[in-house]
Each structure stands twice: as structure tokens, then as C-alpha cells.
Design an enzyme around this catalytic site. Sequence first.
Site, PDB file in Angstrom:
ATOM      1  N   ASP A  16     -11.686  46.245 -37.350  1.00 14.55           N
ATOM      2  CA  ASP A  16     -10.789  46.067 -38.440  1.00 14.55           C
ATOM      3  C   ASP A  16     -10.321  47.585 -38.508  1.00 14.55           C
ATOM      4  O   ASP A  16     -10.612  48.527 -38.051  1.00 14.55           O
ATOM      5  CB  ASP A  16     -11.573  45.655 -39.667  1.00 14.55           C
ATOM      6  CG  ASP A  16     -10.845  45.690 -40.881  1.00 14.55           C
ATOM      7  OD1 ASP A  16      -9.611  45.063 -41.165  1.00 14.55           O
ATOM      8  OD2 ASP A  16     -11.203  46.266 -41.817  1.00 14.55           O
ATOM      9  N   ALA A  18      -8.886  49.517 -42.251  1.00 17.08           N
ATOM     10  CA  ALA A  18      -9.542  50.022 -43.557  1.00 17.08           C
ATOM     11  C   ALA A  18     -10.789  49.592 -43.760  1.00 17.08           C
ATOM     12  O   ALA A  18     -11.342  48.451 -43.696  1.00 17.08           O
ATOM     13  CB  ALA A  18      -8.399  49.692 -44.779  1.00 17.08           C
ATOM     14  N   ALA A  49      -9.888  43.201 -57.889  1.00 18.23           N
ATOM     15  CA  ALA A  49      -9.170  43.286 -57.092  1.00 18.23           C
ATOM     16  C   ALA A  49      -9.925  43.543 -55.565  1.00 18.23           C
ATOM     17  O   ALA A  49      -9.366  42.847 -54.618  1.00 18.23           O
ATOM     18  CB  ALA A  49      -8.448  44.775 -57.078  1.00 18.23           C
ATOM     19  N   MET A  53     -10.817  40.888 -50.771  1.00 19.39           N
ATOM     20  CA  MET A  53     -10.479  41.830 -49.735  1.00 19.39           C
ATOM     21  C   MET A  53     -10.473  41.346 -48.290  1.00 19.39           C
ATOM     22  O   MET A  53     -11.557  40.708 -47.796  1.00 19.39           O
ATOM     23  CB  MET A  53     -11.101  43.150 -49.949  1.00 19.39           C
ATOM     24  CG  MET A  53     -10.563  44.217 -49.061  1.00 19.39           C
ATOM     25  SD  MET A  53      -8.860  44.722 -49.689  1.00 19.39           S
ATOM     26  CE  MET A  53      -8.648  46.107 -48.518  1.00 19.39           C
ATOM     27  N   LYS A  57      -2.370  39.919 -47.611  1.00 22.03           N
ATOM     28  CA  LYS A  57      -2.182  40.317 -48.926  1.00 22.03           C
ATOM     29  C   LYS A  57      -1.494  39.299 -49.795  1.00 22.03           C
ATOM     30  O   LYS A  57      -1.658  39.334 -50.997  1.00 22.03           O
ATOM     31  CB  LYS A  57      -1.224  41.740 -48.780  1.00 22.03           C
ATOM     32  CG  LYS A  57      -2.122  42.933 -48.355  1.00 22.03           C
ATOM     33  CD  LYS A  57      -3.234  43.183 -49.087  1.00 22.03           C
ATOM     34  CE  LYS A  57      -4.204  44.020 -48.269  1.00 22.03           C
ATOM     35  NZ  LYS A  57      -5.332  43.689 -47.497  1.00 22.03           N
ATOM     36  N   HIS A  60      -4.337  37.391 -50.875  1.00 17.84           N
ATOM     37  CA  HIS A  60      -4.972  38.040 -52.094  1.00 17.84           C
ATOM     38  C   HIS A  60      -4.465  38.253 -53.152  1.00 17.84           C
ATOM     39  O   HIS A  60      -5.242  37.719 -54.151  1.00 17.84           O
ATOM     40  CB  HIS A  60      -5.087  39.518 -51.273  1.00 17.84           C
ATOM     41  CG  HIS A  60      -6.283  40.336 -51.986  1.00 17.84           C
ATOM     42  ND1 HIS A  60      -6.888  41.518 -51.275  1.00 17.84           N
ATOM     43  CD2 HIS A  60      -6.366  40.878 -53.311  1.00 17.84           C
ATOM     44  CE1 HIS A  60      -7.785  41.985 -52.078  1.00 17.84           C
ATOM     45  NE2 HIS A  60      -7.517  41.615 -53.246  1.00 17.84           N
ATOM     46  N   ARG A 164      -7.018  35.485 -41.537  1.00 16.00           N
ATOM     47  CA  ARG A 164      -8.428  35.413 -41.805  1.00 16.00           C
ATOM     48  C   ARG A 164      -8.805  34.447 -43.003  1.00 16.00           C
ATOM     49  O   ARG A 164      -7.968  34.333 -43.737  1.00 16.00           O
ATOM     50  CB  ARG A 164      -9.082  36.839 -42.102  1.00 16.00           C
ATOM     51  CG  ARG A 164      -8.903  37.950 -41.070  1.00 16.00           C
ATOM     52  CD  ARG A 164      -9.330  39.145 -41.836  1.00 16.00           C
ATOM     53  NE  ARG A 164      -9.162  40.447 -40.719  1.00 16.00           N
ATOM     54  CZ  ARG A 164      -9.154  41.410 -40.997  1.00 16.00           C
ATOM     55  NH1 ARG A 164      -9.314  42.050 -42.361  1.00 16.00           N
ATOM     56  NH2 ARG A 164      -9.234  42.344 -39.898  1.00 16.00           N
ATOM     57  N   ASP A 190     -15.602  45.001 -42.385  1.00 11.70           N
ATOM     58  CA  ASP A 190     -16.373  45.478 -43.604  1.00 11.70           C
ATOM     59  C   ASP A 190     -16.198  44.200 -44.620  1.00 11.70           C
ATOM     60  O   ASP A 190     -16.535  44.419 -45.675  1.00 11.70           O
ATOM     61  CB  ASP A 190     -15.728  46.902 -44.332  1.00 11.70           C
ATOM     62  CG  ASP A 190     -14.300  46.480 -44.619  1.00 11.70           C
ATOM     63  OD1 ASP A 190     -13.396  46.137 -43.701  1.00 11.70           O
ATOM     64  OD2 ASP A 190     -13.977  47.015 -45.568  1.00 11.70           O
TER      65      ASP A 190
END
Length: 273
Positions: A16, A18, A49, A53, A57, A60, A164, A190
Site C-alpha cells: 500500500d 499512505a 474520518a 480508511m 475515496k 469513504h 478494496r 495498514d
Amino acid sequence: MSQKPDPQILSAVVFDWAGTILDFGSCAPMGAFVRLFEQFGVAITIEQARGPMGVAKWDHIKALSLLPEVAAQWQSRHGKPITDADVDHLYEVFTPMNAAVVADFAEFIPGALQTVAACRARGLKIGSTTGYNRPIMEVVTPIARAGGYEPDNLVCAGDLAAGRPSPLMMWRTFADLGVWWPATVVKVDDTDVGILEGRNAGTWTVGVAVSGNALGLTLAEWNALSPAAQQQGRERAGAKLRAAGAHYVIDSVAELMPVLDDIAARLARGLRP
């Protein structure tokens, strides 16, 4: 003629971005999400927020819009429930907002470049998937390249019909890298949905607990904690990743190589994820 892949030998590591390779704490999107909803008269917290994650987006933003407290604020401010058309508009506003700040959070996680170099020295291919879309990654990738990181492929949220936790971005990565034994691939991520992405694709999965979204602290904030507080945070973040199915959990990619040794040994014994 290319060599036939061996199902008992590691072939690739898929990282991944970030929270895994750069942006310790996965902080770049967080302020952008808060400011985004603030522009539309809705208050959300950093903790809220962070919840979804790792997903695309748009998804999200949609997930945040479904939070009861967010939905109630939207109804009160705009006089109607939030719709997918509203999410489309929010997403259009978010992308340049996130792209504008992402460069400020593009510092490599300590040990990341050394780990990638060690993987390459073993003959492993380096893949990458991300919850960022192409416009945002068009800002990130040149910065990473200038710093010495250039994976063998990049699959972004929005490139395929589903992101994902589906395995589609991993399957595209397999095709890009020319690997076809999922058990010879290791996914490092992560987020829980990133771990599920790897599990659903049939790969080994390694969660990075301290450097990523699961903990959500900057490197300076992490270093400022007492050893006891660090251990509590490590255990809390690690539990999230294990619950998602991570085969291994480490603090950061700096600790990856011994894990690859262990996976390689298991593969050689005929074991699979």
C-alpha cells in the site's frame, strides 16, 4: 524465455502507499475529509474520518455520510437526506483538496526504502495498490520517484469496477507483474480493508500497526509516547489488523524482512496462506 514461476518460492511484495511506504500515520487525507464536510456545514472528527480508511475515496465519503450523526447534520443543514448525487459532488470537491495537501505528507516511513531495496535484492517484484485515485497519485508518484521509490506497477482506486476489499486491484497487480501463484505474493497494508484485499486474493498479508491508519499518529507523536503508551497503542492497532485476517503484524515495513524469511520457509514446506 521467461522462467516458469515456482509455487514454493516468493515472487512479489505488494505495498500500500499512505501509512505503509510514506506518510507515517496516514495523515494526508484526514484533515481534507474534515474540511470537506465542514464546507458543507457538517462537523466530523478525525476519528470518524479514519473509520473507512483504505477504501476508494468515493466509498469513504459515502461511508461517512451514512454515520447517523453525519446524516442528521446533513438533513438539518440541507433540509433533505444526503444522496449519491451529493456524494458525487463531495468527491469532486475532495480530490483537488486532498491532492493539494498530499505532497506535505509524502515523507518516507523510516526503513521503507531500505526494505524495498532488500526485496529487490532477493529478486522480488514490487507491486502497489492504493485507496487514492489517479489524480491524487499523479502528485504522489513523482515525489516518491524522486526520493528513490518506483514500484513495478500502480493500481488506484477507481481503475477497476470495484476496489478494496475486493481482490480486483490485486488481480490487476498479478497481471502487471506476471505472477500467478497468489501464495507466492505478500500484501503489506495498514488498513483492515487492505488486509482483506490481500486475503481475498489468496496472498499472505502483513499488517503495519504503528506507522499506519490503525494507530493514526505522526512519527513525532509516536516517539513522544512513553514505552507503556506505545505498547498499548501497538496492541490496539495490531488487534484491528489481526481481526481483519492479517497473517503477521509488525510496527512498520522496516521490520518486514524477517517476516518474508518466515513466509519463504513456510512456502518451501508446502504451506499456503
